[in-house]
Each structure stands twice: as C-alpha cells, then as structure tokens.
Design a protein around this motif. Structure first.
Motif, mmCIF file in Angstrom:
data_model
loop_
_atom_site.group_PDB
_atom_site.id
_atom_site.type_symbol
_atom_site.label_atom_id
_atom_site.label_comp_id
_atom_site.label_asym_id
_atom_site.label_seq_id
_atom_site.Cartn_x
_atom_site.Cartn_y
_atom_site.Cartn_z
ATOM 1 N N GLY A 126 15.474 7.581 -31.697
ATOM 2 C CA GLY A 126 16.590 7.547 -30.760
ATOM 3 C C GLY A 126 17.930 7.660 -31.468
ATOM 4 N N MET A 127 18.050 7.008 -32.630
ATOM 5 C CA MET A 127 19.278 7.123 -33.413
ATOM 6 C C MET A 127 19.479 8.557 -33.884
ATOM 7 N N VAL A 128 18.404 9.186 -34.325
ATOM 8 C CA VAL A 128 18.480 10.574 -34.779
ATOM 9 C C VAL A 128 18.922 11.479 -33.630
ATOM 10 N N GLU A 129 18.353 11.260 -32.459
ATOM 11 C CA GLU A 129 18.702 12.078 -31.293
ATOM 12 C C GLU A 129 20.166 11.912 -30.917
ATOM 13 N N GLY A 133 23.896 5.444 -35.441
ATOM 14 C CA GLY A 133 23.110 4.217 -35.509
ATOM 15 C C GLY A 133 23.171 3.639 -36.905
ATOM 16 N N HIS A 134 22.717 2.410 -37.021
ATOM 17 C CA HIS A 134 22.782 1.708 -38.306
ATOM 18 C C HIS A 134 21.551 0.821 -38.421
ATOM 19 N N GLU A 170 16.816 10.421 -45.982
ATOM 20 C CA GLU A 170 16.215 11.160 -44.868
ATOM 21 C C GLU A 170 17.135 11.220 -43.651
ATOM 22 N N LEU A 171 17.929 10.180 -43.443
ATOM 23 C CA LEU A 171 18.716 10.075 -42.218
ATOM 24 C C LEU A 171 20.173 10.483 -42.375
ATOM 25 N N VAL A 176 23.027 8.679 -39.410
ATOM 26 C CA VAL A 176 22.514 7.321 -39.272
ATOM 27 C C VAL A 176 22.689 6.566 -40.588
ATOM 28 N N LYS A 177 23.300 5.407 -40.525
ATOM 29 C CA LYS A 177 23.499 4.579 -41.706
ATOM 30 C C LYS A 177 22.245 3.753 -42.002
#
Length: 253
Positions: A126-129, A133-134, A170-171, A176-177
């Motif tokens: 969901g954060m990737v989408e 996010g953290h 990766e993120l 994303v943190k």
C-alpha cells in the motif's frame, strides 16, 4: 487530517509509549498485541487523547494467517498507513548456544524476524502504491554487537538490521522511508521475559545504573517519524549514558 500509524507489540513498554506519544502528536493508531486485556487498557488511555481514533487488533505476529487476516484487508478508513512501527519482539533465555532451549530460539526467530516480515509484507504494498510511507523497525544494540548468552537474540537483531537496509534500497524508488532504531538497556518487561519471570534477575540487569526508559525511545521514534519528507534517519543507536557497549557499563559500587 490525522495520519495513521500502526504499532505492533503495543501492550507495554516501548510499544505502548510509542502509541501514546504518536497519539499526542496527531496520529490515529492501530495497535496490536497478543494480550487482549492489556491492549484494551492501552486503547482506553489513547481514546482520552483529544480526537484520537484507535483500532485494536489482537493477534500473534508469529502466525502469518492471523497477520494476513488482521492486516492485509484493513477497513478502508484505516488502510492508508503512514507509519509502521515494527516493535513486537523479545529475548528469551541466556544459555550458551550448546545448552539453549530450542523453543526459546523458535520464539525469538518467529517473533523478531518472521513476525516483522509478515507484518511488513501486508502493509508495504500500500505504501508503494501511494508512493509514501515510513517503516521504523526496532532493532537493538544486540543488532550491532554480539555477546555471550545472546547468540540467537543477537542473530535476530542483526537480521533486523540487514533486512531494514535491504528494504531501504528496495523501497527508495517508491518514496518509502525505512529506518531502524537500536536501543541499549531499556527498563521495560524485556528482562522479565528474558529471565522467564524471575524479577530479581531482571532487576539486577539495571542495578546500579540509570537505564533508558520506554519514553526515551518513543520520543526518538516520534522525532524520526516527523522529519521533513526529504529527511530519513536510516539508523539510530541510542544508549544510556551509563552504558558504552553491549557489555560495558558504569555501575554504582
């Protein structure tokens, strides 16, 4: 608009303190834990904080089916997670590897490593989408140094460090943190669990020195979580003034 944070292992110690300070600073909270009575008590305290909304989820992070049921299909009003604090973890036993209780190993590996992975696997997509996010993973000085009687616990926390570094790589392309915080001695239920309920042994861990307290770690997590969008604190080591390494501390004589 209040952000949404999820804190695993929120029934006591660092998890409880983190949930409290996040609520006091504008977050709505998803709190998780195995002990329903203690989780309910934390929820009741959180709801006393102005305008705070709370979702309590009782499950064991070691059980992937329970994790998926609880977290992979959150209600829509709770699904946009801004902050995940992977706090659930424990140390059990102090025997050397050749004398250790296998069940202790299983509990530590399943909670500290696999539990963190199960929870992250549900919430990271969901954060990737959303491209934001953290994730803050709670590690330990044991993730940086190894010591006798802690072979598997140290191994799990070294794993948290390695997993976090890889997740960060990766993120990063998705905005994303990923951060880790590695505390030294913190006076919580940690040592009581490690010594399997022997409170006298647990008290001796902190005897003659001033340890960190759960609120110290919670304040640091809040600082990490509230940096500007362009700032990520990758790895924070926080120690009591009286402790210089995993094995070296100043104690009153």
């Amino acid at each position: 608009m209040r952000k949404i944070a999820i804190v695993t292992g929120a029934t006591s110690g660092i998890g409880e303190a983190t949930a409290m300070i996040l609520a006091q600073n504008g977050f709505n909270l998803i709190i998780t834990g195995r002990r329903s009575d203690k989780l309910k008590a934390v929820e009741e305290e959180l709801l006393k904080i102005d305008d705070t909304k709370v979702l309590s989820l009782v499950f064991d992070v070691r059980n992937n089916e329970e994790v998926q049921k609880a977290l992979c299909n959150l209600p829509s009003e709770w699904s946009n997670i801004d902050l995940l604090v992977n706090n659930a973890g424990l140390a059990v036993g102090t025997e050397p590897a050749h004398e250790a209780v296998i069940d202790d190993w299983e509990r530590m590996i399943d909670t500290n490593v696999k539990g963190l992975l199960y929870v992250s696997r549900c919430l990271t997509p969901g954060m990737v989408e959303r491209k934001k996010g953290h994730i803050i993973n709670i590690s330990s000085i044991a993730g940086k140094e190894s010591y006798p009687g802690g072979s598997v616990y140290c191994g799990t926390k070294h794993a948290v460090s390695a997993i976090s570094k890889a997740m960060r790589i990766e993120l990063v392309q998705h905005g994303v943190k990923v951060s880790t915080i590695a505390p030294g001695m913190v006076e919580t239920e940690f040592s009581v669990v490690r010594f399997k309920g022997d409170e006298s042994k647990a008290e001796n861990v902190y005897k003659g020195l001033t340890p960190l307290y759960a609120e110290d770690i919670a304040e640091t997590i809040l600082f990490m979580a509230t940096r500007p969008a362009h700032v990520n604190l990758d790895d924070v080591l926080i120690m009591p003034t009286d402790q210089a390494s995993a094995r070296d501390a100043r104690r009153d004589q």
